[in-house]
Design a protein around this motif. Structure first.
Motif, PDB file in Angstrom:
ATOM      1  N   PHE A  97      42.423  43.703  49.181  1.00 53.30           N
ATOM      2  CA  PHE A  97      43.367  42.593  49.126  1.00 53.30           C
ATOM      3  C   PHE A  97      44.761  43.055  48.710  1.00 53.30           C
ATOM      4  CE2 PHE A  97      45.488  38.882  47.431  1.00 53.30           C
ATOM      5  CZ  PHE A  97      45.114  37.869  48.291  1.00 53.30           C
ATOM      6  N   VAL A  98      44.831  44.073  47.870  1.00 54.62           N
ATOM      7  CA  VAL A  98      46.125  44.566  47.385  1.00 54.62           C
ATOM      8  C   VAL A  98      47.013  44.988  48.541  1.00 54.62           C
ATOM      9  CG1 VAL A  98      47.267  46.320  45.971  1.00 54.62           C
ATOM     10  CG2 VAL A  98      45.132  45.275  45.185  1.00 54.62           C
ATOM     11  N   ASP A  99      46.432  45.682  49.520  1.00 52.25           N
ATOM     12  CA  ASP A  99      47.210  46.187  50.653  1.00 52.25           C
ATOM     13  C   ASP A  99      47.116  45.294  51.889  1.00 52.25           C
ATOM     14  OD1 ASP A  99      48.191  48.673  49.471  1.00 52.25           O
ATOM     15  OD2 ASP A  99      46.100  49.300  49.493  1.00 52.25           O
ATOM     16  N   SER A 100      45.965  44.670  52.089  1.00 54.19           N
ATOM     17  CA  SER A 100      45.740  43.890  53.315  1.00 54.19           C
ATOM     18  C   SER A 100      45.028  42.584  52.996  1.00 54.19           C
ATOM     19  CB  SER A 100      44.914  44.707  54.315  1.00 54.19           C
ATOM     20  OG  SER A 100      45.529  45.949  54.596  1.00 54.19           O
ATOM     21  N   PRO A 101      45.748  41.596  52.474  1.00 56.43           N
ATOM     22  CA  PRO A 101      45.116  40.325  52.102  1.00 56.43           C
ATOM     23  C   PRO A 101      44.358  39.666  53.253  1.00 56.43           C
ATOM     24  CG  PRO A 101      47.357  40.442  51.249  1.00 56.43           C
ATOM     25  CD  PRO A 101      47.194  41.595  52.176  1.00 56.43           C
ATOM     26  N   ARG A 102      44.917  39.722  54.451  1.00 56.02           N
ATOM     27  CA  ARG A 102      44.287  39.047  55.588  1.00 56.02           C
ATOM     28  C   ARG A 102      42.938  39.675  55.917  1.00 56.02           C
ATOM     29  NH1 ARG A 102      47.958  35.580  57.352  1.00 56.02           N
ATOM     30  NH2 ARG A 102      50.167  36.024  57.036  1.00 56.02           N
ATOM     31  N   GLU A 103      42.883  40.980  55.923  1.00 57.75           N
ATOM     32  CA  GLU A 103      41.619  41.653  56.196  1.00 57.75           C
ATOM     33  C   GLU A 103      40.600  41.374  55.098  1.00 57.75           C
ATOM     34  OE1 GLU A 103      42.112  45.795  56.894  1.00 57.75           O
ATOM     35  OE2 GLU A 103      43.646  45.527  58.438  1.00 57.75           O
ATOM     36  N   ALA A 104      41.059  41.324  53.865  1.00 57.91           N
ATOM     37  CA  ALA A 104      40.164  41.078  52.738  1.00 57.91           C
ATOM     38  C   ALA A 104      39.538  39.687  52.820  1.00 57.91           C
ATOM     39  CB  ALA A 104      40.934  41.234  51.426  1.00 57.91           C
ATOM     40  N   VAL A 105      40.346  38.695  53.146  1.00 57.95           N
ATOM     41  CA  VAL A 105      39.849  37.324  53.260  1.00 57.95           C
ATOM     42  C   VAL A 105      38.843  37.203  54.397  1.00 57.95           C
ATOM     43  CG1 VAL A 105      40.526  34.998  53.929  1.00 57.95           C
ATOM     44  CG2 VAL A 105      41.809  36.188  52.161  1.00 57.95           C
ATOM     45  N   MET A 174      45.505  32.683  50.033  1.00 61.05           N
ATOM     46  CA  MET A 174      44.413  33.622  50.256  1.00 61.05           C
ATOM     47  C   MET A 174      43.855  34.145  48.939  1.00 61.05           C
ATOM     48  SD  MET A 174      45.460  35.776  53.673  1.00 61.05           S
ATOM     49  CE  MET A 174      47.190  36.099  53.258  1.00 61.05           C
ATOM     50  N   ARG A 175      44.735  34.431  47.990  1.00 61.59           N
ATOM     51  CA  ARG A 175      44.271  34.901  46.676  1.00 61.59           C
ATOM     52  C   ARG A 175      43.401  33.835  46.015  1.00 61.59           C
ATOM     53  NH1 ARG A 175      44.691  34.568  41.475  1.00 61.59           N
ATOM     54  NH2 ARG A 175      45.949  32.687  41.658  1.00 61.59           N
ATOM     55  N   GLY A 176      43.865  32.590  46.023  1.00 62.15           N
ATOM     56  CA  GLY A 176      43.081  31.503  45.436  1.00 62.15           C
ATOM     57  C   GLY A 176      41.739  31.329  46.125  1.00 62.15           C
ATOM     58  N   ALA A 177      41.732  31.459  47.457  1.00 68.65           N
ATOM     59  CA  ALA A 177      40.483  31.329  48.211  1.00 68.65           C
ATOM     60  C   ALA A 177      39.496  32.430  47.823  1.00 68.65           C
ATOM     61  CB  ALA A 177      40.774  31.383  49.714  1.00 68.65           C
ATOM     62  N   MET A 178      40.000  33.646  47.672  1.00 69.92           N
ATOM     63  CA  MET A 178      39.144  34.771  47.277  1.00 69.92           C
ATOM     64  C   MET A 178      38.531  34.540  45.900  1.00 69.92           C
ATOM     65  SD  MET A 178      38.819  37.483  49.402  1.00 69.92           S
ATOM     66  CE  MET A 178      38.702  38.954  48.377  1.00 69.92           C
ATOM     67  N   VAL A 179      39.354  34.086  44.972  1.00 68.95           N
ATOM     68  CA  VAL A 179      38.864  33.864  43.609  1.00 68.95           C
ATOM     69  C   VAL A 179      37.784  32.782  43.590  1.00 68.95           C
ATOM     70  CG1 VAL A 179      39.508  33.024  41.312  1.00 68.95           C
ATOM     71  CG2 VAL A 179      40.994  34.652  42.499  1.00 68.95           C
ATOM     72  N   GLU A 180      38.014  31.676  44.289  1.00 68.30           N
ATOM     73  CA  GLU A 180      37.029  30.591  44.314  1.00 68.30           C
ATOM     74  C   GLU A 180      35.758  31.010  45.057  1.00 68.30           C
ATOM     75  OE1 GLU A 180      38.149  26.522  44.971  1.00 68.30           O
ATOM     76  OE2 GLU A 180      40.273  27.027  44.714  1.00 68.30           O
ATOM     77  N   ALA A 181      35.930  31.753  46.143  1.00 70.34           N
ATOM     78  CA  ALA A 181      34.770  32.179  46.923  1.00 70.34           C
ATOM     79  C   ALA A 181      33.889  33.130  46.124  1.00 70.34           C
ATOM     80  CB  ALA A 181      35.227  32.853  48.219  1.00 70.34           C
ATOM     81  N   ARG A 182      34.485  33.863  45.203  1.00 78.18           N
ATOM     82  CA  ARG A 182      33.719  34.813  44.398  1.00 78.18           C
ATOM     83  C   ARG A 182      32.651  34.089  43.575  1.00 78.18           C
ATOM     84  NH1 ARG A 182      33.603  40.189  42.291  1.00 78.18           N
ATOM     85  NH2 ARG A 182      31.592  40.179  41.231  1.00 78.18           N
ATOM     86  N   ALA A 183      32.952  32.868  43.118  1.00 80.94           N
ATOM     87  CA  ALA A 183      31.969  32.118  42.333  1.00 80.94           C
ATOM     88  C   ALA A 183      30.720  31.822  43.164  1.00 80.94           C
ATOM     89  CB  ALA A 183      32.590  30.828  41.813  1.00 80.94           C
ATOM     90  N   LEU A 184      30.896  31.457  44.437  1.00 77.16           N
ATOM     91  CA  LEU A 184      29.746  31.213  45.301  1.00 77.16           C
ATOM     92  C   LEU A 184      29.023  32.519  45.593  1.00 77.16           C
ATOM     93  CD1 LEU A 184      27.967  29.396  47.024  1.00 77.16           C
ATOM     94  CD2 LEU A 184      29.587  29.713  48.910  1.00 77.16           C
TER      95      LEU A 184
END
Length: 220
Positions: A97-105, A174-184
Motif C-alpha cells: 500500500f505504501v507504494d501502490s495503494p490501488r494494487e494493495a486494495v 483506500m486506506r480506510g477501506a483497507m483498515v476496515e477490511a482487516r477486521a473482517l
C-alpha cells in the motif's frame, strides 16, 4: 334465542377472538423480529434500512431472507498451511500500500473473497451472495469488505483514465477501506468460535494501520 342462533353466535365470537389473537401475535412477532434483527445485524441493519429508502419492513424482509438462506452455514476449518499463506499475502498487500495503494486494495479484495470461500461461504465468483452470507455471520465487519470491493472496482476505472474526479477511490478512502477490511479478514482467520482470536486480530489491525501511509504523504 334458538339453539341454532346461539351456536352461530358462539362460532362468530370464537372466529373473531382467533382473528384478533392472530393479529396481535403477528404484531408482536414483527416487533420482536425487528428487535432481534437489529441486535443481530447491528450497523448492517441501519445500512439495509437506508438502502431501502427508510422502509423498515422491506429491510427486515431482506435481512430475514439472508438469515433463512445463510443462518445455518457452518464454517470450515482453515488448514495451518492456508492460514500461513493468507497471513503472508495480507502482509504483502499491506506493505504494498505504501507504494501502490490501488494494487494493495485490489489484492485485499481478492484475499477476502478467497478466504471467505475457503471458510465455507459462497465462493468468490458470487460477490453479492457471499456478501449476504458474511453479513449474517460477521455483521459488524462486513462493511469493510463492501468498501474495499468498491474501492477495488474504482481503482480499475482509474487505471483506465477515470481518476478520482469521476468516482475513482482516492488514497484516503483506500486506506480506510483497507483498515476496515482487516477486521473482517481477522474474523475469518479466527479459529475459535468464541471470537477470542478475532479480538486479538482487531488489536493487531489497529496497531498496523499506521503503516498504511503512502510515500510522500507522511507530512501531508
Amino acid at each position: 334465542m334458538s339453539t341454532v342462533m346461539l351456536i352461530v353466535l358462539i362460532v362468530v365470537v370464537a372466529v373473531l377472538v382467533v382473528a384478533v389473537a392472530a393479529v396481535l401475535y403477528r404484531a408482536r412477532a414483527r416487533v420482536g423480529g425487528g428487535r432481534g434483527l437489529r441486535r443481530r445485524f447491528g450497523p448492517e441493519y441501519d445500512r439495509t434500512v437506508a438502502r431501502h429508502d427508510g422502509d423498515t419492513k422491506a429491510a427486515e424482509r431482506d435481512l430475514g431472507e439472508r438469515v433463512k438462506r445463510h443462518g445455518s452455514l457452518r464454517t470450515r476449518p482453515l488448514e495451518p498451511v492456508a492460514r500461513e499463506e493468507f497471513t503472508a499475502r495480507w502482509t504483502v498487500a499491506q506493505e504494498r500500500f505504501v507504494d501502490s495503494p490501488r494494487e494493495a486494495v485490489t489484492e485485499a479484495d481478492r484475499l477476502i473473497a478467497e478466504l471467505a470461500g475457503v471458510r465455507g461461504f459462497p465462493d468468490a465468483g458470487h460477490y453479492e451472495e457471499q456478501l449476504d452470507a458474511l453479513s449474517v455471520h460477521h455483521a459488524h465487519h462486513v462493511d469493510g469488505y463492501r468498501k474495499v470491493h468498491r474501492a477495488a472496482l474504482d481503482t480499475t476505472g482509474a487505471e483506465h483514465g477515470a481518476g478520482t474526479e469521476k468516482g475513482g477511490a482516492d488514497t484516503e478512502e483506500m486506506r480506510g477501506a483497507m483498515v476496515e477490511a482487516r477486521a473482517l479478514f481477522d474474523a475469518l482467520m479466527a479459529q475459535d468460535a468464541d471470537g477470542g482470536a478475532a479480538r486479538t486480530g482487531r488489536r493487531t489491525a489497529r496497531g498496523r494501520s499506521a503503516g498504511l501511509t503512502p510515500k510522500g504523504a507522511q507530512h501531508g
